[in-house]
Design an enzyme around this catalytic site. Structure first.
Site, mmCIF file in Angstrom:
data_model
loop_
_atom_site.group_PDB
_atom_site.id
_atom_site.type_symbol
_atom_site.label_atom_id
_atom_site.label_comp_id
_atom_site.label_asym_id
_atom_site.label_seq_id
_atom_site.Cartn_x
_atom_site.Cartn_y
_atom_site.Cartn_z
ATOM 1 N N ARG A 171 0.836 -1.207 0.000
ATOM 2 C CA ARG A 171 0.000 0.000 0.000
ATOM 3 C C ARG A 171 0.869 1.255 0.000
ATOM 4 N NH1 ARG A 171 -2.677 2.728 4.857
ATOM 5 N NH2 ARG A 171 -4.095 4.190 3.864
ATOM 6 N N SER A 184 -6.730 2.809 0.351
ATOM 7 C CA SER A 184 -6.886 2.193 1.672
ATOM 8 C C SER A 184 -6.778 0.670 1.547
ATOM 9 C CB SER A 184 -8.217 2.612 2.295
ATOM 10 O OG SER A 184 -9.257 1.985 1.622
ATOM 11 N N ASP A 230 -20.035 4.002 7.059
ATOM 12 C CA ASP A 230 -20.512 4.908 8.097
ATOM 13 C C ASP A 230 -20.663 6.294 7.485
ATOM 14 O OD1 ASP A 230 -21.049 5.718 10.761
ATOM 15 O OD2 ASP A 230 -19.020 6.541 10.869
ATOM 16 N N SER A 280 -17.643 -5.513 5.923
ATOM 17 C CA SER A 280 -17.802 -4.385 6.839
ATOM 18 C C SER A 280 -16.480 -4.132 7.546
ATOM 19 C CB SER A 280 -18.899 -4.729 7.860
ATOM 20 O OG SER A 280 -18.907 -3.770 8.877
ATOM 21 N N SER A 284 -11.809 0.387 10.875
ATOM 22 C CA SER A 284 -11.434 1.775 10.579
ATOM 23 C C SER A 284 -11.995 2.699 11.649
ATOM 24 C CB SER A 284 -11.953 2.190 9.199
ATOM 25 O OG SER A 284 -13.357 2.124 9.173
ATOM 26 N N HIS A 337 -26.467 -20.637 7.703
ATOM 27 C CA HIS A 337 -26.192 -22.073 7.889
ATOM 28 C C HIS A 337 -27.180 -22.969 7.147
ATOM 29 C CE1 HIS A 337 -23.803 -25.131 9.488
ATOM 30 N NE2 HIS A 337 -23.726 -24.780 10.756
ATOM 31 N N ASP A 341 -21.972 -24.525 4.900
ATOM 32 C CA ASP A 341 -21.472 -25.303 6.046
ATOM 33 C C ASP A 341 -20.121 -24.758 6.495
ATOM 34 O OD1 ASP A 341 -19.402 -26.552 4.438
ATOM 35 O OD2 ASP A 341 -21.051 -27.661 3.506
HETATM 36 N N1 CO6 Z 1 -7.378 -1.256 10.804
HETATM 37 C C1 CO6 Z 1 -6.545 -0.232 10.955
HETATM 38 N N2 CO6 Z 1 -6.623 0.897 10.231
HETATM 39 C C2 CO6 Z 1 -7.595 0.959 9.292
HETATM 40 C C3 CO6 Z 1 -8.500 -0.084 9.099
HETATM 41 C C4 CO6 Z 1 -8.369 -1.235 9.893
HETATM 42 N N3 CO6 Z 1 -9.176 -2.251 9.760
HETATM 43 N N4 CO6 Z 1 -9.341 0.287 8.123
HETATM 44 C C5 CO6 Z 1 -8.990 1.501 7.710
HETATM 45 N N5 CO6 Z 1 -7.946 1.905 8.427
HETATM 46 C C6 CO6 Z 1 -7.260 3.188 8.319
HETATM 47 C C7 CO6 Z 1 -6.945 3.548 6.908
HETATM 48 O O1 CO6 Z 1 -5.729 3.019 6.535
HETATM 49 C C8 CO6 Z 1 -6.909 5.053 7.009
HETATM 50 O O2 CO6 Z 1 -5.739 5.473 7.660
HETATM 51 P P1 CO6 Z 1 -4.643 6.409 6.944
HETATM 52 O O3 CO6 Z 1 -3.939 5.583 6.006
HETATM 53 O O4 CO6 Z 1 -3.762 6.845 8.079
HETATM 54 O O5 CO6 Z 1 -5.409 7.501 6.295
HETATM 55 C C9 CO6 Z 1 -8.014 5.358 7.970
HETATM 56 O O6 CO6 Z 1 -8.205 4.191 8.719
HETATM 57 C C10 CO6 Z 1 -9.311 5.776 7.353
HETATM 58 O O7 CO6 Z 1 -9.709 4.846 6.387
HETATM 59 P P2 CO6 Z 1 -11.047 5.180 5.560
HETATM 60 O O8 CO6 Z 1 -12.232 4.996 6.425
HETATM 61 O O9 CO6 Z 1 -10.876 6.529 4.965
HETATM 62 O O10 CO6 Z 1 -11.037 4.229 4.374
HETATM 63 P P3 CO6 Z 1 -11.328 2.667 4.233
HETATM 64 O O11 CO6 Z 1 -11.292 2.413 2.794
HETATM 65 O O12 CO6 Z 1 -10.427 1.886 5.074
HETATM 66 O O13 CO6 Z 1 -12.827 2.442 4.731
HETATM 67 C C11 CO6 Z 1 -15.189 2.543 4.724
HETATM 68 C C12 CO6 Z 1 -13.896 2.820 3.949
HETATM 69 C C13 CO6 Z 1 -16.346 3.040 3.903
HETATM 70 C C14 CO6 Z 1 -15.354 1.072 4.959
HETATM 71 C C15 CO6 Z 1 -15.089 3.255 6.083
HETATM 72 O O14 CO6 Z 1 -14.923 4.607 5.905
HETATM 73 C C16 CO6 Z 1 -16.283 3.045 6.952
HETATM 74 O O15 CO6 Z 1 -17.324 3.678 6.804
HETATM 75 N N6 CO6 Z 1 -16.133 2.141 7.921
HETATM 76 C C17 CO6 Z 1 -17.186 1.841 8.895
HETATM 77 C C18 CO6 Z 1 -18.041 0.716 8.409
HETATM 78 C C19 CO6 Z 1 -19.057 0.371 9.445
HETATM 79 O O16 CO6 Z 1 -19.731 1.219 9.990
HETATM 80 N N7 CO6 Z 1 -19.157 -0.911 9.750
HETATM 81 C C20 CO6 Z 1 -20.020 -1.368 10.800
HETATM 82 C C21 CO6 Z 1 -21.276 -1.945 10.254
HETATM 83 S S1 CO6 Z 1 -22.091 -2.873 11.530
HETATM 84 O O17 CO6 Z 1 -20.625 -4.669 10.632
HETATM 85 C C22 CO6 Z 1 -21.186 -4.315 11.588
HETATM 86 C C23 CO6 Z 1 -20.434 -6.375 12.648
HETATM 87 C C24 CO6 Z 1 -21.119 -5.090 12.878
HETATM 88 C C25 CO6 Z 1 -20.432 -4.296 13.929
#
Ligand code: CO6
Length: 367
Positions: A171, A184, A230, A280, A284, A337, A341
């Site tokens: 990356r 990302s 989000d 999901s 992040s 399920h 499986d």
């Molecule tokens: N670990 C560590 N750092 C991370 C990770 C993880 N998993 N993911 C992203 N990042 C970092 C990323 O590298 C960026 O850092 P910099 O390089 O320093 O800029 C920063 O976090 C921001 O990333 P960004 O959000 O801009 O971009 P990304 O492509 O990773 O994510 C997205 C896009 C649309 C998925 C995100 O913005 C988002 O909305 N995430 C939340 C999704 C959400 O709400 N999920 C919960 C749904 S409910 O699933 C559910 C199981 C239940 C809880």
């Protein structure tokens, strides 16, 4: 009437400062100072009875005149014309932070306010507005609907740890050596999902009821990968369509566009329809160690990606026999399920792990 005094000898006071309260069983009257000056003498004990016309304190005014402040007829009159309540009930009302006037007439004789009047009224005011009703946003309404459908799915989950160091390195290179300044981890995970799905098409399927033919499996040709996002409006799940035909770079720029639309609330119906598999990235946002996702009907599988965190790898380095620190991430898969499986999901997850840990394989798949 009972005297409760608030000053002591030597206190400097100003005009209208509170000197004492005189409490009857009907009211409390506040006695304030008509002068600026110093309290030089106290009369009677606080908490004892006081009679009309008796002095409360002597004050040496700033113009050097000694004057008495008394409990007068006028004061007494105030204590009888107000609400009826015992000093105990007045004290309780004060503690509860409620005004006695609002309880008139009380349930006692002559409208006297009783202790239980306060309790009843307090309970009423406690229950008056214990909640407020707010209309759901369109996003929230659609979440209610989709989660209700998910309730019909018997879920099971499988979790895997993935080493992210090679993807982190790649990356960095992509960010510095290509025109894609924002790149990302999501495109890596999305691309790996699509490649792995080629070997496990049942995870990109749905259970459908077909007229005259009963329950059937619908295999989707396209990998339409829904991304939990989000947004300021709440959780949206826009879709990158036909991921199997897209390079990791195309996925990255499409994700950017969807994120921008999510931010501006301009996601179209097309953007959110016909997802066949979901991801999901909760990592992040949260630093939690796990999140079990809920399958979005009619899909049969979803992956939740947790935070990439540094941890000690208990496998020693072959070269120097030392332990090393790695960047690891847990992915939690949930599946329906009825159709999927455990062995299928575990194999899919294993394939996905290999792809993410060897991200050149993702770049190599250019279509
Ligand atoms: N670990 C560590 N750092 C991370 C990770 C993880 N998993 N993911 C992203 N990042 C970092 C990323 O590298 C960026 O850092 P910099 O390089 O320093 O800029 C920063 O976090 C921001 O990333 P960004 O959000 O801009 O971009 P990304 O492509 O990773 O994510 C997205 C896009 C649309 C998925 C995100 O913005 C988002 O909305 N995430 C939340 C999704 C959400 O709400 N999920 C919960 C749904 S409910 O699933 C559910 C199981 C239940 C809880």
């Amino acid at each position: 009437m009972t005297l409760y005094r608030f000053v002591k000898e030597g206190d400097q006071i100003s005009e209208f400062d509170k000197i004492a309260n005189v409490q009857s069983d009907k009211a409390t009257v506040e006695i304030t100072s008509p002068y600026n000056g110093e309290i030089v003498k106290l009369y009677g004990q606080s908490g004892t009875m006081i009679q009309v016309g008796k002095p409360l304190v002597d004050i040496m005014t700033t113009s050097h005149q000694q004057s008495k402040i008394k409990f007068t007829d006028k004061d007494e009159h105030k204590t009888t014309k107000d609400t009826l309540a015992t000093p105990a009930v007045r004290g309780l009302a004060k503690d509860m932070g409620v005004k006695l006037d609002s309880f008139v007439p009380g349930s006692g004789s002559d409208g006297r306010i009783m202790k239980h009047d306060l309790n009843t009224q307090k309970q009423t005011s406690d229950t008056e507005e214990p909640f407020k009703l707010v209309e759901m946003t369109a996003f929230q309404k659609s979440m209610v609907k989709s989660m209700e459908l998910s309730m019909n799915i018997p879920h099971f989950s499988y979790s895997e740890k993935v080493i992210m160091d090679p993807a982190i390195q790649l990356r960095k290179v992509l960010q510095t050596e290509t025109s894609m300044t924002k790149f990302s981890f999501m495109p890596f995970w999305i691309k790996a999902t699509s490649i792995a799905l080629k070997d496990f098409p049942i995870l990109n399927a749905s259970i459908v009821e077909q007229d005259g033919q009963g329950t059937m499996i619908k295999y989707h040709n396209d990998h339409n990968i829904a991304i939990a996002m989000d947004t300021p409006q709440g959780l949206a799940v826009p879709i990158i369509h036909k991921v199997q035909c897209k390079s990791i770079f195309e996925i990255a720029s499409e994700l950017d566009i969807l994120m921008e639309k999510g931010k501006n609330n301009t996601l179209s119906k097309q953007d959110i329809c016909n997802g066949t598999f979901s991801l999901s990235n909760i990592g992040s946002i949260g630093t939690g160690i796990g999140a079990i996702p809920v399958v979005l009907s009619p899909q049969v599988c979803i992956g939740a990606l947790c935070r990439i965190q540094q941890e000690l790898d208990l496998n020693r380095n072959e070269s120097d026999n030392q332990y090393k620190i790695v960047s690891a991430m847990t992915v939690h898969w949930s599946a329906d399920h009825r159709l999927i499986d455990g062995a299928t999901l575990a194999r899919f997850s294993g394939k996905w792990k290999i792809l993410v840990e060897n991200p050149l394989l993702l770049l190599a798949d250019m279509k």
